[in-house]
Design an enzyme around this catalytic site. Sequence first.
Site, short mmCIF file in Angstrom:
data_model
loop_
_atom_site.label_atom_id
_atom_site.label_comp_id
_atom_site.label_asym_id
_atom_site.label_seq_id
_atom_site.Cartn_x
_atom_site.Cartn_y
_atom_site.Cartn_z
CG ASN A 207 -0.14 -0.09 2.50
OD1 ASN A 207 0.61 0.81 2.82
ND2 ASN A 207 -0.28 -1.19 3.24
CG ASP A 276 -6.77 -3.54 6.31
OD1 ASP A 276 -6.35 -3.65 7.48
OD2 ASP A 276 -7.02 -2.46 5.77
CE LYS A 286 8.27 -13.67 -13.15
NZ LYS A 286 9.22 -13.23 -14.16
CG PHE A 324 -1.71 6.78 13.16
CD1 PHE A 324 -0.91 6.27 14.16
CD2 PHE A 324 -1.47 8.06 12.68
CE1 PHE A 324 0.14 7.02 14.68
CE2 PHE A 324 -0.43 8.82 13.18
CZ PHE A 324 0.37 8.30 14.19
CE LYS A 338 -10.76 2.60 11.70
NZ LYS A 338 -10.12 3.27 10.61
CE LYS A 342 -8.46 -0.97 14.65
NZ LYS A 342 -7.53 -1.37 13.62
O1 C5P Z 1 -9.01 -0.54 11.32
P1 C5P Z 1 -8.02 0.34 10.63
O2 C5P Z 1 -7.08 -0.41 9.73
O3 C5P Z 1 -8.58 1.52 9.94
O4 C5P Z 1 -7.19 0.95 11.86
C1 C5P Z 1 -6.00 1.65 11.68
C2 C5P Z 1 -5.10 1.42 12.87
O5 C5P Z 1 -5.03 0.02 13.16
C3 C5P Z 1 -3.68 1.87 12.59
O6 C5P Z 1 -3.12 2.33 13.79
C4 C5P Z 1 -3.01 0.58 12.09
O7 C5P Z 1 -1.61 0.59 12.34
C5 C5P Z 1 -3.73 -0.49 12.91
N1 C5P Z 1 -3.89 -1.77 12.21
C6 C5P Z 1 -3.30 -2.90 12.74
N2 C5P Z 1 -3.47 -4.11 12.10
C7 C5P Z 1 -4.18 -4.19 10.97
C8 C5P Z 1 -4.78 -3.05 10.42
C9 C5P Z 1 -4.60 -1.85 11.07
O8 C5P Z 1 -2.65 -2.82 13.77
N3 C5P Z 1 -4.31 -5.35 10.36
#
Ligand code: C5P
Length: 405
Positions: A207, A276, A286, A324, A338, A342
């Site tokens: 990304n 994600d 490959k 973040f 969030k 979280k």
């Molecule tokens: O849920 P979302 O991806 O929008 O949340 C963003 C936050 O969650 C960021 O701080 C990112 O580093 C963390 N994150 C994580 N593991 C993931 C996706 C996001 O720790 N798989």
Amino acid sequence: MSKTIAVGVTGGIAAYKIVDLVSRLKKDEFEVVVIMTEGATKFVTPLTFRTISGREVLTDLWQETERYNVQHIGVAEEADLLVIAPATANFIGKMAHGIADDLLSTVALAVTCPILVVPAMNSNMYLNPIVQSNIEKLKSVGYHVMNPDQGILACGVSGPGRLPEVEVIYQKILDLLNPRQDFTGKRVLINAGATCEDIDPVRFITNRGTGKMGYCLAEEARRRGAEVILISGHTYLSPPPGVHFISVWSAEEMYQQMLQYHDSCDVIIGSAAVSDYKSSQVASQKRKKAEDRSEKWILELVGTPDILKELGKIKKDNQILVGFAAETENVLENARKKIASKNLDLIVANDVTVEGAGFATDTNIVTIIHRNGEVKSFPKMPKQQVAAVILDQVANLMDKSKCEE
Ligand code: C5P
């Protein structure tokens, strides 16, 4: 008594920006003595700096002044900090080799105060291994050297070499004069950069995360006295000095590394752009290129661990967890959700569609939301400064939890 900053200006186009820096310092009642190399006077006249600094500008090693008995020694004794900005490749080279053939290079050798060097030049010159090794040499003897910004340079080339924002230089000056040490004795775990999810041995999904925000946080926390562990996915940045650096590739690897360290940390900051999704299967060989444009390769993606969410579940008392939220709509609402899902203490939210915010920029426009609902919005700021305000908020929380103990 106000502190004296000796500002050494060398011959680069960015010299004109230093007029603003001197003006900023004067507004805060610093005594400023400007020393210019001959090259610098080709870009900005000494009269400009004399008017802004309110003092005679020094340009000549042999000039007789009433103020000092021996000019270069007098300035060196008076200065609480020497700032060389912009610092050209030539001047950096002279300092690195102890050459003292004009007033500024002589003062640089004579001072006992800290020296801040702010390089600004064409990116090929900046990246030239000779210049880089001269910078390393200066750092190795304790000079503070700022990284230049990336961007379009006066010569039309794009790359590292721009003078950092005047405000960032100004903050660095304040920190050098009054270093804050509010993270002394604290362990801070930060993740940063983009994770990469393999599809086959040569291809992967990633990304736009650049790691810049997390690296700035790591550098700032370190400077403020923390022991910093930086777990980084893919970036083009060099690890900040003095941090324990661990490089990882995928979300799963980042998760495993975070699990190794989280328990002993007081603060955990999740600034990484964690993928994600990952491919449900990684081909061992490959995959051959498409025979023709109609050939399809359909990938099946599955979720990755939500690292922060998992760490939120096992969060210890008094541990501070910061996340973040890079959003494209309903920024505050999504960020608040969030915090709850979280188990975060703070979330740093930004709208990544706004110019000057989010990925691949040197600036960010953030709103910091606390678990208790408190919201603090900040204007567009360089990421170094954003890092400082985030850590200010974390430091407030650490103070509060100390009071509650
Ligand atoms: O849920 P979302 O991806 O929008 O949340 C963003 C936050 O969650 C960021 O701080 C990112 O580093 C963390 N994150 C994580 N593991 C993931 C996706 C996001 O720790 N798989």
